[in-house]
Design a protein around this motif. Structure first.
Motif, mmCIF file in Angstrom:
data_model
loop_
_atom_site.group_PDB
_atom_site.id
_atom_site.type_symbol
_atom_site.label_atom_id
_atom_site.label_comp_id
_atom_site.label_asym_id
_atom_site.label_seq_id
_atom_site.Cartn_x
_atom_site.Cartn_y
_atom_site.Cartn_z
ATOM 1 N N ILE A 351 -22.102 -39.944 -18.114
ATOM 2 C CA ILE A 351 -21.477 -38.981 -17.194
ATOM 3 C C ILE A 351 -21.433 -39.570 -15.775
ATOM 4 C CG2 ILE A 351 -21.725 -36.713 -16.107
ATOM 5 C CD1 ILE A 351 -23.064 -35.762 -18.733
ATOM 6 N N GLY A 352 -22.552 -40.189 -15.360
ATOM 7 C CA GLY A 352 -22.625 -40.760 -14.015
ATOM 8 C C GLY A 352 -21.613 -41.874 -13.794
ATOM 9 N N PHE A 353 -21.582 -42.855 -14.706
ATOM 10 C CA PHE A 353 -20.626 -43.959 -14.559
ATOM 11 C C PHE A 353 -19.186 -43.469 -14.727
ATOM 12 C CE2 PHE A 353 -24.332 -46.783 -15.627
ATOM 13 C CZ PHE A 353 -24.336 -47.440 -14.406
ATOM 14 N N GLY A 354 -18.995 -42.428 -15.566
ATOM 15 C CA GLY A 354 -17.664 -41.828 -15.681
ATOM 16 C C GLY A 354 -17.224 -41.209 -14.358
ATOM 17 N N GLY A 355 -18.165 -40.535 -13.681
ATOM 18 C CA GLY A 355 -17.868 -39.961 -12.365
ATOM 19 C C GLY A 355 -17.546 -41.033 -11.339
ATOM 20 N N PHE A 356 -18.307 -42.142 -11.377
ATOM 21 C CA PHE A 356 -18.012 -43.297 -10.511
ATOM 22 C C PHE A 356 -16.576 -43.770 -10.739
ATOM 23 C CE2 PHE A 356 -22.338 -45.005 -9.253
ATOM 24 C CZ PHE A 356 -21.992 -45.182 -7.919
ATOM 25 N N THR A 360 -13.457 -43.801 -7.969
ATOM 26 C CA THR A 360 -12.765 -45.013 -7.508
ATOM 27 C C THR A 360 -11.294 -44.999 -7.950
ATOM 28 O OG1 THR A 360 -13.670 -46.176 -9.444
ATOM 29 C CG2 THR A 360 -14.786 -46.512 -7.336
ATOM 30 N N TRP A 361 -11.005 -44.366 -9.115
ATOM 31 C CA TRP A 361 -9.603 -44.255 -9.550
ATOM 32 C C TRP A 361 -8.809 -43.387 -8.581
ATOM 33 C CZ3 TRP A 361 -6.752 -39.996 -11.628
ATOM 34 C CH2 TRP A 361 -5.481 -40.362 -12.106
ATOM 35 N N LEU A 362 -9.397 -42.263 -8.155
ATOM 36 C CA LEU A 362 -8.728 -41.407 -7.167
ATOM 37 C C LEU A 362 -8.520 -42.152 -5.853
ATOM 38 C CD1 LEU A 362 -10.626 -38.025 -7.755
ATOM 39 C CD2 LEU A 362 -8.257 -38.538 -8.375
ATOM 40 N N ALA A 363 -9.532 -42.951 -5.456
ATOM 41 C CA ALA A 363 -9.431 -43.707 -4.204
ATOM 42 C C ALA A 363 -8.398 -44.819 -4.282
ATOM 43 C CB ALA A 363 -10.801 -44.283 -3.841
ATOM 44 N N SER A 364 -8.019 -45.238 -5.493
ATOM 45 C CA SER A 364 -7.044 -46.326 -5.631
ATOM 46 C C SER A 364 -5.648 -45.918 -5.172
ATOM 47 C CB SER A 364 -6.992 -46.820 -7.085
ATOM 48 O OG SER A 364 -6.403 -45.840 -7.930
ATOM 49 N N PHE A 365 -5.431 -44.613 -4.970
ATOM 50 C CA PHE A 365 -4.133 -44.133 -4.464
ATOM 51 C C PHE A 365 -4.122 -44.061 -2.935
ATOM 52 C CE2 PHE A 365 -4.550 -42.355 -8.758
ATOM 53 C CZ PHE A 365 -3.358 -42.779 -9.332
ATOM 54 N N VAL A 366 -5.065 -44.728 -2.293
ATOM 55 C CA VAL A 366 -5.237 -44.682 -0.839
ATOM 56 C C VAL A 366 -3.954 -45.085 -0.104
ATOM 57 C CG1 VAL A 366 -6.139 -47.055 -0.700
ATOM 58 C CG2 VAL A 366 -6.781 -45.373 1.055
ATOM 59 N N THR A 367 -3.708 -44.398 1.022
ATOM 60 C CA THR A 367 -2.604 -44.764 1.924
ATOM 61 C C THR A 367 -3.175 -44.915 3.334
ATOM 62 O OG1 THR A 367 -2.023 -42.507 2.601
ATOM 63 C CG2 THR A 367 -1.058 -43.326 0.533
ATOM 64 N N ALA A 368 -2.328 -45.331 4.256
ATOM 65 C CA ALA A 368 -2.782 -45.548 5.635
ATOM 66 C C ALA A 368 -3.095 -44.244 6.356
ATOM 67 C CB ALA A 368 -1.718 -46.328 6.416
ATOM 68 N N VAL A 377 -13.216 -35.803 -2.018
ATOM 69 C CA VAL A 377 -13.527 -35.747 -3.455
ATOM 70 C C VAL A 377 -14.083 -37.077 -3.979
ATOM 71 C CG1 VAL A 377 -12.572 -35.389 -5.766
ATOM 72 C CG2 VAL A 377 -11.903 -33.877 -3.893
ATOM 73 N N PRO A 378 -13.459 -38.246 -3.647
ATOM 74 C CA PRO A 378 -14.056 -39.517 -4.090
ATOM 75 C C PRO A 378 -15.486 -39.711 -3.604
ATOM 76 C CG PRO A 378 -11.810 -39.893 -3.344
ATOM 77 C CD PRO A 378 -12.134 -38.476 -3.004
ATOM 78 N N GLN A 379 -15.790 -39.261 -2.382
ATOM 79 C CA GLN A 379 -17.152 -39.415 -1.858
ATOM 80 C C GLN A 379 -18.135 -38.475 -2.550
ATOM 81 O OE1 GLN A 379 -18.121 -40.884 2.189
ATOM 82 N NE2 GLN A 379 -16.379 -39.629 2.775
ATOM 83 N N ILE A 380 -17.696 -37.260 -2.836
ATOM 84 C CA ILE A 380 -18.562 -36.319 -3.560
ATOM 85 C C ILE A 380 -18.864 -36.863 -4.961
ATOM 86 C CG2 ILE A 380 -18.636 -34.038 -4.650
ATOM 87 C CD1 ILE A 380 -17.112 -32.963 -2.211
ATOM 88 N N LEU A 381 -17.826 -37.359 -5.640
ATOM 89 C CA LEU A 381 -18.026 -37.937 -6.972
ATOM 90 C C LEU A 381 -18.989 -39.111 -6.912
ATOM 91 C CD1 LEU A 381 -14.381 -37.808 -8.385
ATOM 92 C CD2 LEU A 381 -16.393 -36.714 -9.408
ATOM 93 N N ARG A 382 -18.859 -39.944 -5.885
ATOM 94 C CA ARG A 382 -19.755 -41.097 -5.747
ATOM 95 C C ARG A 382 -21.196 -40.650 -5.534
ATOM 96 N NH1 ARG A 382 -20.575 -44.014 -0.485
ATOM 97 N NH2 ARG A 382 -22.067 -45.644 -0.949
ATOM 98 N N GLY A 383 -21.415 -39.674 -4.647
ATOM 99 C CA GLY A 383 -22.769 -39.202 -4.366
ATOM 100 C C GLY A 383 -23.425 -38.579 -5.582
#
Length: 527
Positions: A351-356, A360-368, A377-383
């Motif tokens: 579950i933990g590594f799945g959340g990681f 990171t998948w959500l963060a891969s859509f990053v824009t400027a 949300v990516p930070q909450i999932l990471r924590g």
């Protein structure tokens, strides 16, 4: 209970699982000491510019404030198990806490960059001794029934400290001065030193180990781990094997590696006992710890770099944005403790590594344009994922080892996390540079002269700078080039987040290969 028998020479916890208050307070003091040591890895990262200005250092020199600490710490962590057995936990931890406090004062009093680098190395070396001791103590003095409380505590501290380091460092240097990055350790350091000396009674020293101390083993380990850390830290900046320094330290690392493994595998009492890796759970747990180091230190590095270089945030704004991860970890810790008592630890890890991976998948859509809201949300999932991973990994890796291996194995286990962070940062920096160059080349093709969209944009920008006369077109070209570089960097960030997604998704599958510990195994009873 085998957990109790380990401490028998100094007074064993009663079989009823009750822990004397003295030992609980001793353990809490050790945990606080570990927090200070791990915090200091990252506390200067957001304030290097202030230290550089205060000490009149160059950009190359200031990087050593971080590197010197990491190199020295990575040498001490595996050595700490041997020294703790030789001197006893009480003496060794007290020396580590007091030495760390004195070194912190000397860092704050530094008047030149050379002094700072020296005292940071001393601070890292001595402070590194406090980290593995806490893990070993947790599995020595607490019975399995108390594990759901203790494991989340040390997991929270080990992962929270580097996460909130930049936040605390940013506040201190902004509100006071960079000297307080080190002076903040003084009062707690004195308290931890006194508490360690008066309260710790877990074991007795074995002074005969000092007479048989393997100096060649120490030299080879220092050459191996120190050079490895240097190559990983400085490789990207020095363009890897184009640099004579990197070539030299790589050669030294290889020689040190051969000598170190020869001494470790042939001596009866090596400085570092590698035979703990024969335990399948410890071997896999160390692999997971290594990868978690990438997630812990790599993402703690990536987010501030993005916020600084793309969004233009200062240290304080970065710290405020990054605080979400620390808060999520703090709130998840008690939940992780409860789950560890009810859920198969392998399922928790998945579950933990799945959340990681999801974060990171959500963060891969990053824009400027991403800022606090998009990164929330990516930070909450990471924590949350850090805590859900850390607790079962600790229990599975260290919980099935015999008591006599715990001190040494704890050093190796913590070393893998630090090396994972170093390898992760090196790979991330290299990947960031190479992918940025690739995207710049592609964007330059897309906006090359003759393309209609590019010509229209250039004409519009030239018109904007018309008041500057003949310089208008060159200014317009410079702005277009700047925009292309910024966009290329953002795309490279997205690529790195996607690569990390695949790494964490792979670990979800690997978790199935670990062996679930039996009811008695966490205390070592089965051995």
């Amino acid at each position: 209970m085998a957990t109790a028998t380990l401490a028998s020479p100094a007074g064993t916890p009663p079989a009823s699982d009750a822990i004397p208050a003295r030992r609980i307070f001793a353990f809490l003091a050790m945990v606080f000491g570990m927090f200070m040591a791990i915090l200091d890895i990252q506390i200067v990262s957001a304030s290097l510019a202030e230290i550089q200005a205060g000490l009149s250092a160059s950009a190359d020199e200031i990087a050593w404030v971080q590197t010197a600490y990491l190199i020295a710490e990575v040498i001490m962590i595996p050595l700490s198990g041997y020294l703790s057995r030789a001197l006893s936990t009480r003496v060794f931890f007290t020396i580590a806490a007091a030495g760390f406090t004195v070194a912190s004062v000397l860092c704050a009093m530094s008047t030149s960059i050379n002094e700072m680098i020296l005292w940071r190395a001393v601070q890292g070396f001595i402070g590194g001794g406090m980290i593995p001791g806490v893990f070993a103590a947790a599995f020595t003095i607490f019975p399995a029934s108390k594990r759901p409380i203790v494991s989340p505590l040390i997991g929270l501290i080990a992962t929270l400290a580097p996460t909130i380091g930049p936040t605390i460092g940013g506040y201190l240097s902004h509100a006071f001065s960079w000297h307080w990055l080190f002076l903040i350790n003084v009062v707690p350091g004195i308290g931890v030193s006194i508490a360690a000396w008066t309260l710790i009674d877990f074991d007795k020293p074995d002074h005969s180990l000092l007479k048989r101390f393997d100096w060649l083993g120490l030299a080879s380990m220092a050459a191996f781990l120190g050079s490895l850390e240097y190559v990983l830290e400085e490789g990207t900046r020095l363009d890897w094997f184009q640099s004579h320094e990197i070539v030299f330290f790589t050669g030294l690392m290889l020689v040190g590696c051969v000598l170190f493994f020869w001494r470790a595998l042939t001596r009866d009492d090596p400085l570092v006992d590698l035979y703990a890796f024969q335990n399948r759970n410890f071997a896999f747990g160390s692999l997971f710890s290594f990868t978690m180091g990438i997630g812990l230190y790599g993402l703690t590095y990536l987010y501030p770099v993005y916020l600084g270089r793309i969004r233009g945030y200062d240290a304080l704004m970065i710290g405020e944005t990054m605080f979400v991860t620390g808060l999520a970890m703090f709130l998840t810790a008690p939940i992780a403790g409860r789950l560890s008592a009810k859920l198969d630890p392998r399922i928790m890890m998945m579950i933990g590594f799945g959340g990681f991976a999801l974060g990171t998948w959500l963060a891969s859509f990053v824009t400027a344009d991403w800022d606090f809201n998009e990164l929330l949300v990516p930070q909450i999932l990471r924590g949350c994922s850090l805590m859900l991973c850390m607790v079962p990994i600790n229990n599975l890796a260290l919980g099935t080892l015999p008591p006599q291996q715990l001190k040494n194995a704890s050093g190796l286990y913590n070393l893998t996390r630090n090396l994972g962070g170093a390898v992760g940062l090196a790979l991330i920096n290299t990947f960031l540079n190479s992918r940025t160059d690739l995207h710049i080349a592609r964007l330059h093709e897309a906006v090359a002269a003759g393309r209609q969209v590019a010509e229209e944009n250039l004409a519009m920008l030239t018109q904007r700078f018309a008041d500057y006369g003949d310089a208008a077109e060159s200014m317009a070209l410079a702005l277009m080039n700047q925009r292309a570089h910024k966009q290329a960097l953002v795309m490279a960030f997205g690529d790195i987040f996607l690569a990390l997604t695949f790494v964490f998704a792979t670990l979800v599958v690997l978790a199935l290969f670990m062996r679930k510990p039996g009811q008695a195994a966490p205390g070592g009873a089965g051995h």
